[in-house]
Design a protein around this motif. Structure first.
Motif, mmCIF file in Angstrom:
data_model
loop_
_atom_site.group_PDB
_atom_site.id
_atom_site.type_symbol
_atom_site.label_atom_id
_atom_site.label_comp_id
_atom_site.label_asym_id
_atom_site.label_seq_id
_atom_site.Cartn_x
_atom_site.Cartn_y
_atom_site.Cartn_z
ATOM 1 N N MET A 118 2.349 0.875 16.673
ATOM 2 C CA MET A 118 1.027 1.186 16.131
ATOM 3 C C MET A 118 0.022 0.956 17.252
ATOM 4 S SD MET A 118 1.073 -0.520 12.332
ATOM 5 C CE MET A 118 1.597 -2.129 12.906
ATOM 6 N N TRP B 130 -4.081 0.616 18.408
ATOM 7 C CA TRP B 130 -5.421 0.268 17.949
ATOM 8 C C TRP B 130 -6.359 0.273 19.145
ATOM 9 C CZ3 TRP B 130 -6.189 -1.046 12.734
ATOM 10 C CH2 TRP B 130 -5.023 -1.166 11.983
ATOM 11 N N LYS C 95 -7.642 1.899 14.165
ATOM 12 C CA LYS C 95 -6.305 2.435 14.356
ATOM 13 C C LYS C 95 -6.412 3.824 14.997
ATOM 14 C CE LYS C 95 -1.830 2.898 12.273
ATOM 15 N NZ LYS C 95 -0.999 2.787 11.104
ATOM 16 N N ILE D 45 -4.382 -5.223 10.083
ATOM 17 C CA ILE D 45 -3.314 -4.255 9.819
ATOM 18 C C ILE D 45 -3.064 -4.024 8.334
ATOM 19 C CG2 ILE D 45 -2.170 -4.605 12.016
ATOM 20 C CD1 ILE D 45 -0.145 -6.394 10.612
#
Length: 164
Positions: A17, A19, A30, A163
């Motif tokens: 992920m 960011w 994000k 998150i």
């Protein structure tokens, strides 16, 4: 120790992920499908394993000039406790390399489950892997404050990452 480290970092299926911390915004944003916002201060990569434990947080301040690169790597176990922290820097204008090459500094710390440092490694090399002498280098890009977090939750909070 190194076998455990390599296994924990390399052997799991991973999901990444991304960011970004934007100037003037309190929380990191994000990044989806490679669409980066403007005015980035930091970028973050969070790597999770197959059971959705975050095992690595990579935090990188943004260099507008491109003269330097800094990465902070936080490695966590399945319980969210830090077992290793690494600071990697690469920079030009060090005055200790040949041919205007970049210098690369790496500091790695290992911790036990009580967050006691049990091992430390230091390396300073040029881009060809030749060792450099720290006292002969000018470390102009050692200006970014950083913190070593004991837990994943503290790391996410300290880096303004939500998150949920």
């Amino acid at each position: 120790m190194d076998k455990f480290f390599n296994h924990a970092v390399k052997s799991r299926n991973k999901q990444i992920m991304v960011w970004a911390k934007v100037k003037g915004k309190p929380i990191a944003i994000k990044v989806n499908n490679g669409k980066w916002p403007d005015n980035i201060e930091y970028s973050y990569n969070l790597i999770t394993d197959t059971v959705n434990h975050t095992t690595l947080v990579l935090a990188s301040p943004y260099s507008e000039s491109g003269d330097w690169d800094i990465d902070y790597l936080y490695y966590f176990d399945a319980n969210g406790k830090l077992f290793s922290f690494e600071r990697r820097t690469g920079f030009f204008n060090s005055e200790c390399t040949t041919d205007d090459d970049a210098a690369h500094e790496t500091i790695t710390y290992y911790y036990n489950s009580q967050f006691k440092q049990i091992r430390k490694f230091y390396r300073l090399q040029d881009s060809k892997g030749r060792n450099l002498i720290k006292s002969k280098c000018i470390l102009n890009y050692d200006f970014t404050d950083y913190k070593i977090y004991k837990t994943l939750n503290d790391c996410l909070k300290g880096n303004h990452i939500n998150i949920q």
